[in-house]
Structures are given as structure tokens and as C-alpha cells.
Design an enzyme around this catalytic site. Structure first.
Site, PDB file in Angstrom:
ATOM      1  N   GLU A  37       0.827  -1.213   0.000  1.00 11.72           N
ATOM      2  CA  GLU A  37       0.000   0.000   0.000  1.00 11.72           C
ATOM      3  C   GLU A  37       0.861   1.262   0.000  1.00 11.72           C
ATOM      4  OE1 GLU A  37      -3.108   0.231  -0.563  1.00 11.72           O
ATOM      5  OE2 GLU A  37      -3.454  -1.923  -0.564  1.00 11.72           O
TER       6      GLU A  37
ATOM      7  N   TYR B 189      -5.271   6.348   5.624  1.00 11.13           N
ATOM      8  CA  TYR B 189      -5.539   5.373   4.578  1.00 11.13           C
ATOM      9  C   TYR B 189      -4.749   4.083   4.807  1.00 11.13           C
ATOM     10  CZ  TYR B 189      -5.074   2.753   0.302  1.00 11.13           C
ATOM     11  OH  TYR B 189      -5.040   1.714  -0.586  1.00 11.13           O
TER      12      TYR B 189
ATOM     13  N   ASP C 203      -8.904   6.559  -0.547  1.00 14.73           N
ATOM     14  CA  ASP C 203      -7.832   6.979  -1.436  1.00 14.73           C
ATOM     15  C   ASP C 203      -8.445   7.648  -2.664  1.00 14.73           C
ATOM     16  OD1 ASP C 203      -8.881   4.895  -2.937  1.00 14.73           O
ATOM     17  OD2 ASP C 203      -6.933   3.977  -3.376  1.00 14.73           O
TER      18      ASP C 203
END
Length: 367
Positions: A40, A130, A148
Site C-alpha cells: 500500500e 488510509y 484513497d
């Protein structure tokens, strides 16, 4: 988003989920928090196609957080080279070291793993709302929301939101509330990832495939034939920057590298550079004397230009090749280092320095 829409979303995702090196074949399985964190973080500001090979290479060299914590910053940058935004790599290393250095007697610390609460995760370098949500959702199957760019685009179209989360605190809260609705389910992990996939492959910025979208019947923008209006355009502040990059080569064929004191690369080794006018005068710039003794200069040659982008900065740089008539001096501090010319490509971890070096290395094979 109603339960029927979420069900259609899950069914679509199960049929269409791309095979990715960080995604298990069984979408319902718990994942390694470390792998989720790395993937990520790499995916921030970077396309999936680019991240694939970087992730595979990274995990072979740093298979767990303990191995990563033992690495040097230079090596981490080397494995990050090409992904840009090097602060991400620096924060990854800081977090790895922080986690492995903790001495509390909990099972989590004993096993040297990332924490499993949002508060603890967001307290670590480089882990924001996030990334924390992604780790908790995908690795632990907690009912944690993520937000996001893909989800912002989807929510903006679903609910015809003519504002962005960056506009105000209330605007951000509105988007996060929609994200929490999606995550308020035992299948939050699947909803979150399915929406990311939907935004990446179908609900694109341009030419979205609305006809095949599992959420088309719930999407206001689509139903009102206004998809192109959402999300509203974001205002970008572009800053032009012109500079000069120095390739200083000693008589024994070593290249000067500097650490710190540079506008864009304050915490990593790079070629010396500074802001300069587009029509700089010929010869040795005065700023160069910060790095070298003018009396040791044998020649100065402009060997070309290159363009580069860092965040909002659109850069154009002249490359000056400066040859010295003396061997590389012994370093007087940790802020300078002389690297053998043949090793320079491997030493510099940022594409900015490599672009400048290419002007020299492609110009001639002779020292």
C-alpha cells in the site's frame, strides 16, 4: 450504499480481481500486515503495473520487518529507486526500526509485528489514515474504513458530490462517512479492496466503463448522464524550477556525492545541485565552490540538460561536468563521499542524479 449494491460489488470483485503479488488467491484469507503495509505504501502515487516487480524484489530482499530494520538507508533507497517520493522509503525504515526496537513484553512486540489498532499505527512514521485502514482491514479483517483517490472518485460519482475532501474539514468528513458506511460490515475488507479495484480498472478518471459497472444503478452521476463532471477538477499549483547539477570527477576517476543541504534530497546522497538562471554564464559557477576548490579545477563543460518532476516542481537542469587535476581528497565529514565512476550508477538511489549521470556516461566511455 445499500446492501444490494454491496452484494453486486462483492460478486463483481470475486470474478474480476486481478492477480497481484500482494493479493492471495483466496480473497477471504487474512493477510500478512507487513506485506499489506509495503504494497500500500508503494502504491501511493504509483501505478499498479509499476509496483508489481518492485514489490516482488523488495519482499525477496526484506521478507519481514525484522530483516528490513537491519538494512541501511542506502540499501533501502536502492530497492526503492524508480518509485520516487523517497520520504516513503525513509519512513518505512524508521517504522521498521521503531517496531523492532520496542522492548515491551506483549506478544506483538515479541513477534516484531506492526500494531493492530488505528491509533498505534497512525503514530508510526509515514502511516496515515488510509494506510492504517488498509492494514487493519485487509490483514486483520477489522471494520476499518479507507479513503484513497479511487474511492474519492467513486463516491463523488455515486452521490454527485461537487466538492473534494481537500476542500475543507467538513468535505473530508463527508467522504470519510461514506467510507465508514462501506466498512461497517463483516466483509469490510472485501468492500474496501473491491472499490479500489473498481476505481483502478473501471471507474477511471477518463472514459469510465459505466455500462459494465456493478454500481451503475446506484450511481447518480451515471443516471443523470453527468459522469464527466465528477469529481470536480482539482487545482494544481505547478512550480517551475531551473537548476544546475554538478558532476565533479577527480583525477583518479571518482565522482563527488553530497548528503544533506540540498533542496530536494536533504537526507540522501545525490549529485551537488542548486537553483540557477536559465542563461547562466559559462565557466565555474560561484555556488560550485561550496563543494570544490576552484584552484583544483582542470576543466568545466556543459554536457546537456534534462527534465525531471518532484511533487509539484517541474524541473529543467543543466549538467556541468567538472574535472579536477587532483585525486579525490579524503572526506572531511559524513556529508561528502567520493564514488568510483564505474560504481556511480549503483550508488545513487534517486533518478534525478541518474539522469544527470547518463549525460556523462552516454557521452563517452572514456574517463
Amino acid at each position: 450504499m445499500d446492501s444490494n449494491s454491496l452484494k453486486r460489488l462483492r460478486e463483481w470483485f470475486k470474478k474480476n480481481a486481478a492477480e497481484l503479488p500482494w493479493r492471495p488467491a483466496d480473497l477471504d484469507t487474512l493477510r500478512d500486515p507487513y506485506a499489506v503495509w509495503i504494497s500500500e505504501t508503494m502504491l501511493q502515487q504509483t501505478q499498479v503495473a509499476t509496483v508489481r516487480e518492485y514489490f516482488i524484489r523488495w519482499m525477496k530482499r526484506f521478507p519481514d520487518i525484522e530483516t528490513l530494520a537491519k538494512a541501511s538507508e542506502e540499501e533501502v533507497f536502492k530497492y526503492w529507486q524508480g518509485l520516487g517520493y523517497y520520504s516513503r522509503a525513509r519512513n518505512i525504515l524508521k517504522t521498521a526500526k521503531a517496531v523492532t526496537l520496542e522492548e515491551r513484553s506483549s506478544d506483538r512486540v515479541h513477534k516484531k509485528t506492526l500494531p493492530s489498532t488505528r491509533k498505534e499505527l497512525e503514530a508510526l512514521p509515514g502511516i496515515g489514515a488510509y494506510t492504517a485502514g488498509a492494514i487493519l482491514s485487509l490483514a486483520h479483517h477489522q471494520r476499518e474504513a479507507i479513503l484513497d483517490g479511487n474511492l474519492v472518485r467513486i463516491f463523488s460519482r455515486l452521490y454527485a458530490l461537487d466538492f473534494l475532501p481537500t476542500d475543507s474539514r467538513d468535505s473530508a468528513d463527508a467522504y470519510w462517512n461514506y467510507a465508514r458506511e462501506v466498512a461497517d460490515s463483516p466483509k469490510a475488507y472485501m468492500h474496501n479492496e473491491a472499490l479500489m479495484e473498481l476505481g483502478r480498472t473501471m471507474c477511471k478518471v477518463k472514459n469510465p466503463d459505466c455500462a459494465s459497472c456493478p454500481l451503475q444503478n446506484a450511481c447518480r452521476a451515471h443516471l443523470e448522464n453527468r459522469t464527466a463532471e465528477f469529481p470536480p477538477a482539482k487545482k494544481h499549483l505547478q512550480k517551475d524550477w531551473h537548476g544546475t547539477v554538478l558532476i565533479v570527477e577527480s583525477a583518479d576517476h571518482k565522482i563527488l556525492a553530497v548528503h544533506g543541504g540540498q533542496k530536494f534530497f536533504k537526507n540522501q546522497f545525490t549529485l551537488p545541485h542548486f537553483e540557477s538562471p536559465r542563461n547562466a554564464t559559462a565557466g565555474l559557477p560561484a555556488q560550485a565552490e561550496r563543494y570544490i576548490d576552484a584552484d583544483k579545477v582542470q576543466s568545466v563543460e556543459n554536457i546537456g540538460k534534462f527534465r525531471h518532476s518532484i511533487t509539484v516542481h517541474k524541473m529543467e537542469c543543466d549538467v556541468l561536468y567538472i574535472r579536477l587535476n587532483k585525486k579525490a581528497p579524503a572526506p572531511t565529514s559524513s556529508e561528502t563521499k567520493w564514488v568510483r565512476r564505474e560504481s556511480a550508477r549503483d550508488f545513487f538511489a534517486n533518478s534525478f542524479s541518474l539522469k544527470a549521470l547518463e549525460r556523462l556516461l552516454h557521452r563517452t566511455d572514456k574517463p
